[in-house]
Design a protein around this motif. Structure first.
Motif, short mmCIF file in Angstrom:
data_model
loop_
_atom_site.label_atom_id
_atom_site.label_comp_id
_atom_site.label_asym_id
_atom_site.label_seq_id
_atom_site.Cartn_x
_atom_site.Cartn_y
_atom_site.Cartn_z
N LYS A 28 -22.50 53.68 -11.67
CA LYS A 28 -23.41 54.13 -12.71
C LYS A 28 -22.53 55.25 -13.56
N ALA A 29 -22.05 56.11 -12.67
CA ALA A 29 -21.27 57.22 -13.49
C ALA A 29 -20.37 56.80 -14.33
N ALA A 30 -19.54 55.49 -14.18
CA ALA A 30 -18.72 55.14 -15.03
C ALA A 30 -19.09 54.98 -16.41
N SER A 31 -20.27 54.09 -16.25
CA SER A 31 -20.86 54.05 -17.92
C SER A 31 -21.26 55.06 -18.69
N VAL A 32 -21.79 56.21 -17.87
CA VAL A 32 -22.20 57.22 -18.52
C VAL A 32 -21.25 58.23 -18.70
N SER A 33 -20.10 58.20 -18.00
CA SER A 33 -18.92 59.12 -18.04
C SER A 33 -18.00 58.59 -19.34
N ARG A 34 -18.17 57.17 -19.59
CA ARG A 34 -17.38 56.38 -20.73
C ARG A 34 -18.03 57.11 -21.88
N ALA A 35 -19.56 56.70 -21.92
CA ALA A 35 -20.18 57.37 -23.06
C ALA A 35 -20.02 58.80 -23.46
N LEU A 36 -20.04 59.64 -22.54
CA LEU A 36 -19.94 60.87 -22.94
C LEU A 36 -18.40 61.13 -23.46
#
Length: 188
Positions: free
Chosen positions: A20-28
């Motif tokens: 989950k964090a991979a998707s959000v971190s990438r977007a950030l």
């Protein structure tokens, strides 16, 4: 986003949270150039096969803090995590804390942050099993009620929060970050 700098502390510790964090971190990194993400890995899944490989394969930046907490009971883990996460929060002074799902890491990060008056954003808010014998259900409910901003994946999750008296500007129907991850890695 304006020109001000935003520091976000992401608290993770279990395999599903890494995805989950991979998707959000990438977007950030891609869309918020004025945001700095500080990653805390509690070590809830403490075997290198259960965490390090996810950072490599999912291209998540290395954790700034590796707490190495895992292997104990829910109470032991959560208590030790609260103490260690609090120390990282005091050191970093983030503007927001970001937590995912329903793990002991999620609850510990939430409790440590709210006691320091740091707002918490909960990804996958509003999900319910309605089985209070599950430790994860307790973690999700307490996290949702303590969080400042709740990102729900579905209409049902949004309704669950409304039924508990949580609605309005605190709740944003955001979509499913696991689905986002599946789409991203399918295309790679």
């Amino acid at each position: 986003m304006n020109n001000s700098f935003l520091k976000i502390m992401t608290i993770i510790g279990a395999r599903p949270q890494f995805v989950k964090a991979a998707s959000v971190s990438r977007a950030l990194r891609e869309y918020y150039v004025n945001a700095k993400e500080v990653i805390v890995n509690t070590g809830q899944h403490y075997d290198s096969n259960m965490s390090d490989i996810f950072f490599d394969e999912l291209e998540i930046p290395r954790a700034d803090y590796n707490l190495g907490i895992g292997g104990g009971s829910h109470g032991q883990n959560t208590g030790r995590m609260i103490e260690s996460v609090e120390a990282a929060l005091v050191t970093e002074s983030p503007d927001w804390v970001l937590v995912y799902g329903d793990t002991d890491s999620t609850l510990a990060g939430t409790l440590a942050a709210v006691k320091l008056h740091i707002p918490v954003a909960h990804i996958e808010a509003g999900l319910r099993s309605f089985n209070r014998r599950m430790p994860e259900e307790i973690n999700r409910v307490l996290t949702d009620h303590a969080s400042s901003l709740l990102f729900t994946p579905t209409d049902t999750a949004t309704r669950n929060l409304a039924n508990e008296g949580i609605y309005g500007d605190r709740v944003k129907q955001f979509g499913d970050v696991m689905y986002d991850a599946a789409l991203f890695y399918k295309c790679k």
